[in-house]
Design a protein around this motif. Structure first.
Motif, PDB file in Angstrom:
ATOM      1  N   GLY A   4      48.094  41.929  28.266  1.00 24.05           N
ATOM      2  CA  GLY A   4      48.634  42.012  29.591  1.00 24.05           C
ATOM      3  C   GLY A   4      48.952  40.593  30.019  1.00 24.05           C
ATOM      4  N   PHE A   5      48.214  39.677  29.725  1.00 21.21           N
ATOM      5  CA  PHE A   5      48.281  38.307  30.247  1.00 21.21           C
ATOM      6  C   PHE A   5      49.620  37.733  29.694  1.00 21.21           C
ATOM      7  CE2 PHE A   5      48.296  33.582  29.737  1.00 21.21           C
ATOM      8  CZ  PHE A   5      47.895  33.336  31.087  1.00 21.21           C
ATOM      9  N   VAL A   6      49.862  37.890  28.259  1.00 21.59           N
ATOM     10  CA  VAL A   6      51.033  37.147  27.613  1.00 21.59           C
ATOM     11  C   VAL A   6      52.279  37.970  28.199  1.00 21.59           C
ATOM     12  CG1 VAL A   6      52.186  37.156  25.397  1.00 21.59           C
ATOM     13  CG2 VAL A   6      49.674  36.506  25.561  1.00 21.59           C
ATOM     14  N   PHE A   7      52.424  39.431  28.272  1.00 19.55           N
ATOM     15  CA  PHE A   7      53.501  40.111  28.553  1.00 19.55           C
ATOM     16  C   PHE A   7      53.705  39.703  29.981  1.00 19.55           C
ATOM     17  CE2 PHE A   7      53.121  42.301  24.809  1.00 19.55           C
ATOM     18  CZ  PHE A   7      54.437  43.030  24.762  1.00 19.55           C
ATOM     19  N   GLY A   8      52.867  39.608  30.962  1.00 17.05           N
ATOM     20  CA  GLY A   8      53.078  39.020  32.269  1.00 17.05           C
ATOM     21  C   GLY A   8      53.557  37.876  32.510  1.00 17.05           C
ATOM     22  N   LEU A   9      53.165  36.831  31.650  1.00 18.83           N
ATOM     23  CA  LEU A   9      53.649  35.582  31.706  1.00 18.83           C
ATOM     24  C   LEU A   9      55.191  35.354  31.168  1.00 18.83           C
ATOM     25  CD1 LEU A   9      52.565  32.582  32.148  1.00 18.83           C
ATOM     26  CD2 LEU A   9      52.227  32.332  29.649  1.00 18.83           C
ATOM     27  N   VAL A  10      55.188  36.095  30.197  1.00 21.41           N
ATOM     28  CA  VAL A  10      56.783  36.188  29.466  1.00 21.41           C
ATOM     29  C   VAL A  10      57.617  36.748  30.467  1.00 21.41           C
ATOM     30  CG1 VAL A  10      58.253  37.240  27.791  1.00 21.41           C
ATOM     31  CG2 VAL A  10      56.103  36.072  27.196  1.00 21.41           C
ATOM     32  N   GLU A  11      56.999  37.932  31.344  1.00 22.01           N
ATOM     33  CA  GLU A  11      58.251  38.594  32.131  1.00 22.01           C
ATOM     34  C   GLU A  11      58.125  37.473  33.264  1.00 22.01           C
ATOM     35  OE1 GLU A  11      59.785  41.680  32.336  1.00 22.01           O
ATOM     36  OE2 GLU A  11      59.030  41.769  30.251  1.00 22.01           O
ATOM     37  N   THR A  12      57.207  36.600  33.644  1.00 18.86           N
ATOM     38  CA  THR A  12      57.503  35.681  34.848  1.00 18.86           C
ATOM     39  C   THR A  12      58.324  34.530  34.358  1.00 18.86           C
ATOM     40  OG1 THR A  12      55.324  36.273  35.699  1.00 18.86           O
ATOM     41  CG2 THR A  12      56.087  34.204  35.990  1.00 18.86           C
ATOM     42  N   ILE A  13      58.304  33.983  33.302  1.00 19.92           N
ATOM     43  CA  ILE A  13      59.029  32.891  33.061  1.00 19.92           C
ATOM     44  C   ILE A  13      60.277  32.929  32.377  1.00 19.92           C
ATOM     45  CG2 ILE A  13      59.165  31.034  31.217  1.00 19.92           C
ATOM     46  CD1 ILE A  13      56.056  30.908  31.263  1.00 19.92           C
ATOM     47  N   THR A  14      60.694  34.112  31.713  1.00 16.53           N
ATOM     48  CA  THR A  14      61.989  34.258  31.139  1.00 16.53           C
ATOM     49  C   THR A  14      63.348  34.494  32.070  1.00 16.53           C
ATOM     50  OG1 THR A  14      61.481  36.730  30.766  1.00 16.53           O
ATOM     51  CG2 THR A  14      61.316  35.236  28.800  1.00 16.53           C
ATOM     52  N   PRO A  15      63.122  35.275  33.387  1.00 16.62           N
ATOM     53  CA  PRO A  15      63.868  35.296  34.364  1.00 16.62           C
ATOM     54  C   PRO A  15      64.264  33.858  34.926  1.00 16.62           C
ATOM     55  CG  PRO A  15      62.488  37.037  34.963  1.00 16.62           C
ATOM     56  CD  PRO A  15      61.768  35.991  33.717  1.00 16.62           C
ATOM     57  N   LEU A  16      63.337  32.975  35.119  1.00 18.00           N
ATOM     58  CA  LEU A  16      63.603  31.763  35.523  1.00 18.00           C
ATOM     59  C   LEU A  16      64.272  30.785  34.694  1.00 18.00           C
ATOM     60  CD1 LEU A  16      60.019  31.044  37.035  1.00 18.00           C
ATOM     61  CD2 LEU A  16      62.212  31.553  38.385  1.00 18.00           C
ATOM     62  N   VAL A  17      63.873  30.938  33.365  1.00 17.93           N
ATOM     63  CA  VAL A  17      64.697  30.121  32.192  1.00 17.93           C
ATOM     64  C   VAL A  17      66.014  30.716  32.094  1.00 17.93           C
ATOM     65  CG1 VAL A  17      64.725  29.807  29.666  1.00 17.93           C
ATOM     66  CG2 VAL A  17      62.575  29.703  30.910  1.00 17.93           C
ATOM     67  N   GLY A  18      66.331  31.942  32.289  1.00 19.93           N
ATOM     68  CA  GLY A  18      67.724  32.574  32.078  1.00 19.93           C
ATOM     69  C   GLY A  18      68.544  32.192  33.440  1.00 19.93           C
ATOM     70  N   TRP A  19      67.819  31.865  34.423  1.00 14.58           N
ATOM     71  CA  TRP A  19      68.713  31.483  35.813  1.00 14.58           C
ATOM     72  C   TRP A  19      68.926  30.089  35.540  1.00 14.58           C
ATOM     73  CZ3 TRP A  19      67.167  28.085  39.491  1.00 14.58           C
ATOM     74  CH2 TRP A  19      67.919  27.966  40.605  1.00 14.58           C
ATOM     75  N   VAL A  20      68.252  29.327  35.066  1.00 13.89           N
ATOM     76  CA  VAL A  20      68.373  27.595  34.812  1.00 13.89           C
ATOM     77  C   VAL A  20      69.412  27.725  33.902  1.00 13.89           C
ATOM     78  CG1 VAL A  20      67.355  25.592  34.117  1.00 13.89           C
ATOM     79  CG2 VAL A  20      66.107  27.105  35.668  1.00 13.89           C
ATOM     80  N   ALA A  21      69.353  28.405  32.920  1.00 12.39           N
ATOM     81  CA  ALA A  21      70.467  27.979  31.756  1.00 12.39           C
ATOM     82  C   ALA A  21      71.689  28.668  32.222  1.00 12.39           C
ATOM     83  CB  ALA A  21      70.099  28.946  30.639  1.00 12.39           C
ATOM     84  N   GLY A  22      71.822  29.575  33.031  1.00 15.55           N
ATOM     85  CA  GLY A  22      73.081  30.133  33.631  1.00 15.55           C
ATOM     86  C   GLY A  22      73.684  29.214  34.487  1.00 15.55           C
ATOM     87  N   VAL A  23      73.018  28.627  35.474  1.00 15.29           N
ATOM     88  CA  VAL A  23      73.501  27.565  36.420  1.00 15.29           C
ATOM     89  C   VAL A  23      73.966  26.479  35.365  1.00 15.29           C
ATOM     90  CG1 VAL A  23      72.962  26.168  38.199  1.00 15.29           C
ATOM     91  CG2 VAL A  23      72.141  28.373  38.411  1.00 15.29           C
ATOM     92  N   ALA A  24      73.263  26.206  34.572  1.00 10.21           N
ATOM     93  CA  ALA A  24      73.510  24.727  33.654  1.00 10.21           C
ATOM     94  C   ALA A  24      74.952  25.280  33.033  1.00 10.21           C
ATOM     95  CB  ALA A  24      72.649  24.404  32.869  1.00 10.21           C
ATOM     96  N   ALA A  25      75.382  26.357  32.624  1.00  9.40           N
ATOM     97  CA  ALA A  25      76.392  26.731  31.560  1.00  9.40           C
ATOM     98  C   ALA A  25      77.437  27.399  32.399  1.00  9.40           C
ATOM     99  CB  ALA A  25      75.757  27.526  30.523  1.00  9.40           C
ATOM    100  N   SER A  26      77.423  27.619  33.539  1.00  7.72           N
ATOM    101  CA  SER A  26      78.452  28.435  34.469  1.00  7.72           C
ATOM    102  C   SER A  26      79.586  27.513  34.361  1.00  7.72           C
ATOM    103  CB  SER A  26      77.914  28.741  35.712  1.00  7.72           C
ATOM    104  OG  SER A  26      77.649  27.683  36.569  1.00  7.72           O
TER     105      SER A  26
END
Length: 80
Positions: A4-26
């Motif tokens: 539960g901790f690992v899945f919760g951590l991944v669910e928290t971090i991946t949208p932030l990483v995707g947002w940062v990557a999207g802004v940088a590559a846009s």
């Protein structure tokens, strides 16, 4: 608890990483984004059609493994 901790951590971090990557590559992909989307969708659709005509391979039962690398890979693989 670990799963539960690992899945919760991944669910928290991946949208932030995707947002940062999207802004940088846009600014670099804005002119060709529609062609990138077309290519990705054509590739995925083509693979789905191809696999629809193939017989699934027979494979032995997979071992259950609760190690941290396996949990991280599973959490990232099931992220949608």
């Amino acid at each position: 608890m670990k799963t539960g901790f690992v899945f919760g951590l991944v669910e928290t971090i991946t949208p932030l990483v995707g947002w940062v990557a999207g802004v940088a590559a846009s600014r670099y992909v804005a002119a060709v984004d529609h062609w990138i989307a077309f290519g990705l969708l054509a590739f995925v659709g083509g693979r789905m059609i191809l696999h629809g005509f193939q017989r699934p391979p027979e494979r032995p039962d997979l071992e259950r493994n609760g190690s941290l690398p396996v949990l991280l890979a599973t959490a990232l693989g099931t992220k949608h």
